[in-house]
Design a protein around this motif. Structure first.
Motif, PDB file in Angstrom:
ATOM      1  N   PRO A   1     -24.928  60.392  -5.109  1.00 35.66           N
ATOM      2  CA  PRO A   1     -25.705  60.110  -3.893  1.00 35.66           C
ATOM      3  C   PRO A   1     -25.438  58.709  -3.336  1.00 35.66           C
ATOM      4  CG  PRO A   1     -27.100  60.995  -5.651  1.00 35.66           C
ATOM      5  CD  PRO A   1     -25.801  60.601  -6.275  1.00 35.66           C
ATOM      6  N   GLY A   2     -24.807  58.658  -2.172  1.00 38.45           N
ATOM      7  CA  GLY A   2     -24.547  57.377  -1.534  1.00 38.45           C
ATOM      8  C   GLY A   2     -23.289  56.681  -1.986  1.00 38.45           C
ATOM      9  N   TRP A   3     -22.448  57.360  -2.762  1.00 45.81           N
ATOM     10  CA  TRP A   3     -21.213  56.730  -3.243  1.00 45.81           C
ATOM     11  C   TRP A   3     -20.332  56.336  -2.060  1.00 45.81           C
ATOM     12  CZ3 TRP A   3     -16.016  59.124  -4.368  1.00 45.81           C
ATOM     13  CH2 TRP A   3     -15.200  58.247  -5.093  1.00 45.81           C
ATOM     14  N   THR A   4     -19.833  55.111  -2.079  1.00 43.26           N
ATOM     15  CA  THR A   4     -18.981  54.622  -1.009  1.00 43.26           C
ATOM     16  C   THR A   4     -17.837  53.815  -1.597  1.00 43.26           C
ATOM     17  OG1 THR A   4     -18.969  53.383   1.098  1.00 43.26           O
ATOM     18  CG2 THR A   4     -20.266  52.465  -0.669  1.00 43.26           C
ATOM     19  N   ALA A   5     -16.740  53.742  -0.858  1.00 40.26           N
ATOM     20  CA  ALA A   5     -15.579  52.965  -1.298  1.00 40.26           C
ATOM     21  C   ALA A   5     -14.916  52.330  -0.085  1.00 40.26           C
ATOM     22  CB  ALA A   5     -14.587  53.852  -2.054  1.00 40.26           C
ATOM     23  N   GLN A   6     -14.270  51.215  -0.301  1.00 43.47           N
ATOM     24  CA  GLN A   6     -13.652  50.441   0.766  1.00 43.47           C
ATOM     25  C   GLN A   6     -12.317  49.893   0.290  1.00 43.47           C
ATOM     26  OE1 GLN A   6     -14.748  49.173   3.936  1.00 43.47           O
ATOM     27  NE2 GLN A   6     -13.314  47.482   4.171  1.00 43.47           N
ATOM     28  N   LEU A   7     -11.332  49.870   1.176  1.00 43.00           N
ATOM     29  CA  LEU A   7     -10.101  49.150   0.869  1.00 43.00           C
ATOM     30  C   LEU A   7      -9.890  48.074   1.924  1.00 43.00           C
ATOM     31  CD1 LEU A   7      -7.338  50.011   2.724  1.00 43.00           C
ATOM     32  CD2 LEU A   7      -7.732  52.148   1.530  1.00 43.00           C
ATOM     33  N   THR A   8      -9.558  46.888   1.465  1.00 44.87           N
ATOM     34  CA  THR A   8      -9.317  45.746   2.344  1.00 44.87           C
ATOM     35  C   THR A   8      -7.968  45.131   1.968  1.00 44.87           C
ATOM     36  OG1 THR A   8     -11.691  45.296   2.414  1.00 44.87           O
ATOM     37  CG2 THR A   8     -10.218  43.566   3.208  1.00 44.87           C
ATOM     38  N   THR A   9      -7.101  44.986   2.957  1.00 44.61           N
ATOM     39  CA  THR A   9      -5.746  44.486   2.721  1.00 44.61           C
ATOM     40  C   THR A   9      -5.501  43.238   3.548  1.00 44.61           C
ATOM     41  OG1 THR A   9      -4.939  46.734   2.308  1.00 44.61           O
ATOM     42  CG2 THR A   9      -3.287  45.056   2.814  1.00 44.61           C
ATOM     43  N   LYS A  10      -4.892  42.244   2.932  1.00 44.10           N
ATOM     44  CA  LYS A  10      -4.516  41.025   3.645  1.00 44.10           C
ATOM     45  C   LYS A  10      -3.003  40.876   3.598  1.00 44.10           C
ATOM     46  CE  LYS A  10      -5.639  36.113   4.123  1.00 44.10           C
ATOM     47  NZ  LYS A  10      -6.491  35.003   3.630  1.00 44.10           N
ATOM     48  N   VAL A  11      -2.408  40.765   4.788  1.00 46.54           N
ATOM     49  CA  VAL A  11      -0.976  40.527   4.920  1.00 46.54           C
ATOM     50  C   VAL A  11      -0.817  39.188   5.621  1.00 46.54           C
ATOM     51  CG1 VAL A  11       1.213  41.387   5.821  1.00 46.54           C
ATOM     52  CG2 VAL A  11      -0.542  43.011   5.075  1.00 46.54           C
ATOM     53  N   SER A  12      -0.253  38.210   4.943  1.00 45.72           N
ATOM     54  CA  SER A  12      -0.262  36.831   5.436  1.00 45.72           C
ATOM     55  C   SER A  12       0.711  36.580   6.579  1.00 45.72           C
ATOM     56  CB  SER A  12       0.040  35.866   4.283  1.00 45.72           C
ATOM     57  OG  SER A  12      -0.935  35.985   3.272  1.00 45.72           O
ATOM     58  N   VAL A  13       1.870  37.228   6.546  1.00 47.50           N
ATOM     59  CA  VAL A  13       2.886  36.973   7.567  1.00 47.50           C
ATOM     60  C   VAL A  13       3.546  38.281   7.960  1.00 47.50           C
ATOM     61  CG1 VAL A  13       3.369  34.631   6.765  1.00 47.50           C
ATOM     62  CG2 VAL A  13       4.660  36.538   5.814  1.00 47.50           C
ATOM     63  N   GLY A  14       4.363  38.216   9.027  1.00 52.91           N
ATOM     64  CA  GLY A  14       5.110  39.395   9.442  1.00 52.91           C
ATOM     65  C   GLY A  14       4.475  40.113  10.605  1.00 52.91           C
ATOM     66  N   ARG A  15       5.125  41.179  11.008  1.00 50.99           N
ATOM     67  CA  ARG A  15       4.684  41.946  12.174  1.00 50.99           C
ATOM     68  C   ARG A  15       3.285  42.528  11.987  1.00 50.99           C
ATOM     69  NH1 ARG A  15       7.338  44.540  16.382  1.00 50.99           N
ATOM     70  NH2 ARG A  15       6.340  46.419  17.202  1.00 50.99           N
ATOM     71  N   ALA A  16       2.960  42.932  10.780  1.00 51.69           N
ATOM     72  CA  ALA A  16       1.665  43.571  10.511  1.00 51.69           C
ATOM     73  C   ALA A  16       0.687  42.607   9.861  1.00 51.69           C
ATOM     74  CB  ALA A  16       1.871  44.804   9.633  1.00 51.69           C
ATOM     75  N   ARG A  17       0.854  41.271  10.109  1.00 51.25           N
ATOM     76  CA  ARG A  17      -0.027  40.326   9.455  1.00 51.25           C
ATOM     77  C   ARG A  17      -1.453  40.468   9.965  1.00 51.25           C
ATOM     78  NH1 ARG A  17      -2.211  37.840  13.266  1.00 51.25           N
ATOM     79  NH2 ARG A  17      -1.174  36.477  14.772  1.00 51.25           N
ATOM     80  N   GLY A  18      -2.384  40.189   9.052  1.00 57.19           N
ATOM     81  CA  GLY A  18      -3.783  40.309   9.417  1.00 57.19           C
ATOM     82  C   GLY A  18      -4.598  40.835   8.256  1.00 57.19           C
ATOM     83  N   VAL A  19      -5.881  41.029   8.497  1.00 57.61           N
ATOM     84  CA  VAL A  19      -6.778  41.667   7.526  1.00 57.61           C
ATOM     85  C   VAL A  19      -7.061  43.070   8.024  1.00 57.61           C
ATOM     86  CG1 VAL A  19      -9.085  41.667   6.535  1.00 57.61           C
ATOM     87  CG2 VAL A  19      -7.810  39.534   6.696  1.00 57.61           C
ATOM     88  N   LEU A  20      -6.769  44.061   7.190  1.00 60.04           N
ATOM     89  CA  LEU A  20      -6.949  45.469   7.542  1.00 60.04           C
ATOM     90  C   LEU A  20      -7.997  46.066   6.602  1.00 60.04           C
ATOM     91  CD1 LEU A  20      -3.658  44.711   7.508  1.00 60.04           C
ATOM     92  CD2 LEU A  20      -3.528  46.960   8.571  1.00 60.04           C
ATOM     93  N   GLY A  21      -9.088  46.532   7.160  1.00 55.96           N
ATOM     94  CA  GLY A  21     -10.152  47.091   6.338  1.00 55.96           C
ATOM     95  C   GLY A  21     -10.595  48.447   6.830  1.00 55.96           C
ATOM     96  N   THR A  22     -10.928  49.320   5.900  1.00 52.71           N
ATOM     97  CA  THR A  22     -11.478  50.625   6.267  1.00 52.71           C
ATOM     98  C   THR A  22     -12.293  51.179   5.122  1.00 52.71           C
ATOM     99  OG1 THR A  22     -10.987  52.849   7.128  1.00 52.71           O
ATOM    100  CG2 THR A  22      -9.468  51.958   5.493  1.00 52.71           C
ATOM    101  N   ALA A  23     -13.375  51.843   5.465  1.00 52.53           N
ATOM    102  CA  ALA A  23     -14.135  52.563   4.465  1.00 52.53           C
ATOM    103  C   ALA A  23     -13.444  53.897   4.193  1.00 52.53           C
ATOM    104  CB  ALA A  23     -15.565  52.803   4.952  1.00 52.53           C
TER     105      ALA A  23
END
Length: 497
Positions: free
Chosen positions: A130-152
């Motif tokens: 009941p209520g189980w949740t999970a999240q992935l958060t990725t940090k890419v420091s440089v490059g074309r796809a640099r940034g913080v990418l997060g999603t539940a």
């Protein structure tokens, strides 16, 4: 050894009749009231006994650093012996566990590096469901796809809307599909631009096969070769099976993030949690039906709802994607965008999302805020960080005053939970910064509605890097941790029917 005489049909019938007669003397009358004179119990809400989630593969970058966090609220209870287990596995037939939870109220975490981290599927059972949740958060420091990418991580489904996708030059949008089941799934993807359905070569985007217990990534640009859509809406449906679906966006010179699906089409929408320092806010909306929509736009700020100057309304033609450039609409205050019918007598279901940019020039970063449903009875989001100014919770009450309880769990490395009650005035967005006492590692935030109207919530996670305001925003969703179980009475007459 004596042989027993076979029972005849008449003997069986007589035995059942006798049993039923005895039972009818002791069984309660189905139409009778309880001894206390009260009405018989109605359907009860019971905790779910199993939850299923899927997570996309985090990144194609060799320098990506990914954190996985999973959590079940401590207040969750399940039928049975109170035990349970929750596990996230690689989305393959020979899957290996990435992380495992064994106790509600305590988040667990894991990390991965590089481009080889797989998509995940997971299930929680018993007290962990009941209520189980999970999240992935990725940090890419440089490059074309640099940034913080997060999603539940999300439950698999059959129908998803993604406003704010693009096939324009400089954009790379990929739909990530994850099939958690033992049978193959068949997926269709359609793109709708400002002129309606984008034409593609025959069969392109149709009947995309996703093998059992596997994942697949589809470039949106390959669905409409040669067609550049600056703003579009993607519709992902399944002909067979079910999948998890999320869009990963990388924009050259700006940043990258995940674009989750908009909430189901509705006449009124709330897009919660637009950061206070947003330098660009672009609304993208789409009407799936056959009737045009005229929308009134308002920003729910801390002091009340205001109409963006020059963008008080937006006309959206049926089957076509419409946009509104709201610039720096928040003007230094966090807010949530409210979309309502300009004429309450004329409503049309709409889906929507906003593309948000923080920073300027070479220091920009990209994020998305799709329309989200209310938190309902309870909603939880994992992977919040205890460092100052890193985690900010936004709470919006679009129509009526409301009171909620916010709880911060212990961190993956320890700490004591903390909670507070917050009153949110109608038409406003209130922000809360709450972390566990002495918390270390990632923690979860749980929002519970105590009274009043519906509340929408989102969390902004800021992880600055070399002067870039890297961030990601995730909305809270009702965890649907309970199900309705109809009341039942004994009826032994079924034995003789």
């Amino acid at each position: 050894m004596k042989q027993r005489a076979p029972l005849t049909l008449a003997a069986v019938t007589a035995a059942l009749a006798a049993l039923t007669g005895i039972a009818s003397l002791t069984a309660p009358d189905p139409g009778a009231k309880p001894a206390d004179g009260k009405t018989a119990a109605a359907a009860a809400r019971m905790p779910v006994e199993r939850s299923l989630l899927v997570c996309p593969a985090p990144s194609s970058s060799d320098i990506a650093d990914t954190t996985y966090t999973a959590f079940t609220p401590a207040a969750a209870k399940a039928s049975g012996d109170g035990k349970g287990v929750a596990r996230l596995l690689g989305a393959t037939k020979d899957a290996k566990p990435v992380l495992e939870s064994k106790e509600p109220g305590k988040p667990v975490g894991a990390t991965a590096t590089g481009a080889e981290a797989p998509a995940l599927t997971g299930s929680a059972e018993g007290a962990l469901a009941p209520g189980w949740t999970a999240q992935l958060t990725t940090k890419v420091s440089v490059g074309r796809a640099r940034g913080v990418l997060g999603t539940a991580c999300t439950a698999p489904g059959t129908d998803f809307w993604f406003p704010a996708v693009s096939t324009a030059k400089g954009r790379e949008d990929f739909v990530h599909l994850v099939n958690p089941d033992d049978a193959a799934a068949t997926v269709d993807i359609k793109l709708f631009g400002p002129d309606g359905l984008a034409k593609s070569d025959a069969g392109v985007g149709e009947s995309i096969r996703v093998d059992p217990k596997s994942s697949r990534t589809v470039s949106l640009a390959t669905l409409v070769p040669g067609i550049q859509l600056a703003d579009a809406t993607a519709h992902v449906t399944t002909r067979a099976g079910r999948v998890g679906a999320t869009v990963q966006v990388a924009e050259e010179g700006v940043g990258a993030d995940w674009l989750p699906a908009s909430t189901d089409p509705a006449g009124s929408l709330v897009l919660p949690g637009i950061p206070a320092d947003a330098t660009s806010v672009r609304l993208v909306a789409f009407v799936p039906g056959e009737q045009d929509a005229d929308l009134k736009l308002r920003l729910a700020a801390p002091g009340g709802a205001i109409s963006p100057a020059g963008n008080e309304q937006l006309h959206v033609k049926a089957g076509m994607t419409a946009t509104a450039d709201l610039a720096d609409v928040t003007r230094g205050e966090p807010g949530s965008l409210l979309l309502t019918p300009a004429d309450p007598k004329k409503t049309a279901p709409v889906v929507a999302a906003v593309r948000v940019v923080r920073g300027t020039g070479a220091k920009q970063e990209l994020g998305f805020v799709p329309a989200a449903g209310p938190v309902g009875t309870r909603a939880t989001l994992a992977d919040n960080r205890p460092e100052e100014n890193t985690t900010l919770l936004s709470l919006t009450a679009p129509g009526a005053d409301a009171k909620v309880k916010v709880t911060a769990s212990p961190g993956t490395g320890g700490g004591e939970p903390a909670s507070k009650e917050v009153t949110v005035k109608a038409g406003t967005t209130q922000t809360v910064a709450l972390a566990p006492a002495g918390g270390k590692g990632a923690y979860a935030l749980t929002v519970e509605t105590l009274s009043g109207g519906p509340v929408h919530a989102a969390r902004t996670l800021s992880l600055p890097h070399e002067g870039i305001a890297m961030f990601t925003v995730q909305a809270f969703s009702d965890d649907h941790s309970t199900v309705s179980v109809p009341g039942a009475t004994q009826d032994l007459s079924v034995l003789t029917r």
